[in-house]
Design a protein around this motif. Structure first.
Motif, mmCIF file in Angstrom:
data_model
loop_
_atom_site.group_PDB
_atom_site.id
_atom_site.type_symbol
_atom_site.label_atom_id
_atom_site.label_comp_id
_atom_site.label_asym_id
_atom_site.label_seq_id
_atom_site.Cartn_x
_atom_site.Cartn_y
_atom_site.Cartn_z
ATOM 1 N N VAL A 135 121.781 70.380 28.724
ATOM 2 C CA VAL A 135 122.105 71.329 29.795
ATOM 3 C C VAL A 135 120.888 72.174 30.163
ATOM 4 O O VAL A 135 120.595 72.392 31.354
ATOM 5 C CB VAL A 135 123.280 72.240 29.376
ATOM 6 N N ALA A 136 120.139 72.618 29.170
ATOM 7 C CA ALA A 136 118.998 73.490 29.440
ATOM 8 C C ALA A 136 117.924 72.786 30.257
ATOM 9 O O ALA A 136 117.094 73.436 30.905
ATOM 10 C CB ALA A 136 118.410 74.009 28.128
ATOM 11 N N ARG A 137 117.908 71.451 30.279
ATOM 12 C CA ARG A 137 116.872 70.707 31.006
ATOM 13 C C ARG A 137 117.304 70.329 32.421
ATOM 14 O O ARG A 137 116.530 69.740 33.162
ATOM 15 C CB ARG A 137 116.528 69.437 30.226
ATOM 16 N N LEU A 138 118.535 70.633 32.773
ATOM 17 C CA LEU A 138 118.994 70.321 34.131
ATOM 18 C C LEU A 138 118.358 71.288 35.124
ATOM 19 O O LEU A 138 118.164 72.471 34.809
ATOM 20 C CB LEU A 138 120.517 70.435 34.221
ATOM 21 N N PRO A 139 118.028 70.811 36.319
ATOM 22 C CA PRO A 139 117.475 71.721 37.332
ATOM 23 C C PRO A 139 118.435 72.875 37.593
ATOM 24 O O PRO A 139 119.641 72.661 37.760
ATOM 25 C CB PRO A 139 117.342 70.823 38.576
ATOM 26 N N GLY A 140 117.945 74.082 37.575
ATOM 27 C CA GLY A 140 118.768 75.249 37.855
ATOM 28 C C GLY A 140 119.489 75.792 36.637
ATOM 29 O O GLY A 140 120.244 76.763 36.737
ATOM 30 N N ALA A 141 119.285 75.187 35.457
ATOM 31 C CA ALA A 141 120.021 75.630 34.270
ATOM 32 C C ALA A 141 119.713 77.087 33.941
ATOM 33 O O ALA A 141 120.572 77.811 33.446
ATOM 34 C CB ALA A 141 119.690 74.740 33.071
ATOM 35 N N GLY A 142 118.492 77.524 34.248
ATOM 36 C CA GLY A 142 118.096 78.893 33.917
ATOM 37 C C GLY A 142 118.841 79.929 34.735
ATOM 38 O O GLY A 142 118.890 81.104 34.366
#
Lengths: 146, 125
Positions: A135-142
């Motif tokens: 999940v943390a590596r998906l675009p926009g996860a931040g």
């Protein structure tokens, strides 16, 4: 249900472990929500670990949670399938179920209350791994809420 | 050993005849010997259902007195269920593989175990 059990079921999981109280494994323990002392969800009870006392009578030593604990309860093909998936996806800890010492259980009622040290649960290894590695590596996860 | 090794396990008598399966496990809190305040949850005994696919309507742990239709169904489901205190368990074989059932061997015939309905009354006193 005896009167003692009835009281325990209403007191919302305050410290209520007293000699003489009786429980049905199916009705009072298995699949119950486990919460910490602040009421935050920790896991559900998928199974119980047992040991034998000095007279050979079994007693509960730990709550077990996660697919590795749930699989043996399912029976048949479902159990084997879940166990195989769990082995394939296990992360850290050798693939066994998450374990909470039963001495940390302070209340048995509509929920089971446990007194866990901060950050020491280790119950959600797969969930933690999914969050950090996928999940943390998906675009926009931040920017995700929650 | 796990609870899942017991629940659903085949129950056999001393002659090896299957008499039913473990429908539920009753546990009681007891004091830990030598420790004043500590308690532990000990297995008190097993509810043995004689019907093949029965969980006794989830009322294994207490009698149902009302409403009447539910009380009737619960009594009917548990009519032949037996209570096996742990001291009547002579042995236990865990499941051979995930998804299979364990086996509980009793030290007496099923007919010598009390009916669940009879011990229910004692549990509620």
């Amino acid at each position: 249900m005896n009167p003692q059990e009835d009281t325990g079921a209403r007191d919302g999981g305050a410290s209520n472990r007293r000699p003489g109280r009786a429980y049905s494994a199916h009705f009072h323990l298995l699949d119950r929500q486990v919460v910490d002392r602040e009421g935050r969800p920790v896991c559900k009870v998928d199974d119980l670990e047992l040991a034998h006392d000095e007279h050979g009578r079994p007693y509960v030593t730990a709550l077990l949670a996660g697919p590795a604990a749930l699989a043996p309860r399912l029976g048949g093909l479902s159990a084997r399938w879940l166990a195989a998936v769990q082995r394939r996806m296990s992360v850290g800890g050798g693939g066994g179920p998450a374990r909470i010492d039963f001495g940390r259980v302070t209340g048995i009622g509509p929920v089971l209350t446990v007194d866990l040290p901060e950050g020491a649960a280790g119950v959600h290894a797969l969930e933690d791994w999914m969050r950090d590695e996928i999940v943390a590596r998906l675009p926009g996860a931040g920017r995700a809420s929650g | 050993m796990r609870l899942a090794d017991l629940i659903g396990a085949r129950v056999v008598d001393p002659a090896g005849r299957e008499v039913g399966h473990v429908s539920d496990v009753r546990l009681v809190e007891e004091r830990v010997p030598g420790e004043d305040a500590a308690t532990r949850l000990r297995v008190d005994g097993l509810v043995v259902a004689v019907r093949r696919r029965s969980r006794l309507l989830a009322y294994d742990h207490r009698p149902v007195r009302a409403p009447l239709p539910l009380a009737f169904l619960a009594r009917r489901a548990a009519a032949r269920a037996r209570w096996a205190p742990w001291h009547t368990v002579a042995g236990h074989l865990p499941p051979a593989a995930v998804g299979e059932r364990g086996t509980v061997r009793l030290d007496r015939a099923a007919a010598d175990l009390p009916l669940l309905g009879d011990v229910h009354e004692r549990w509620t006193r």
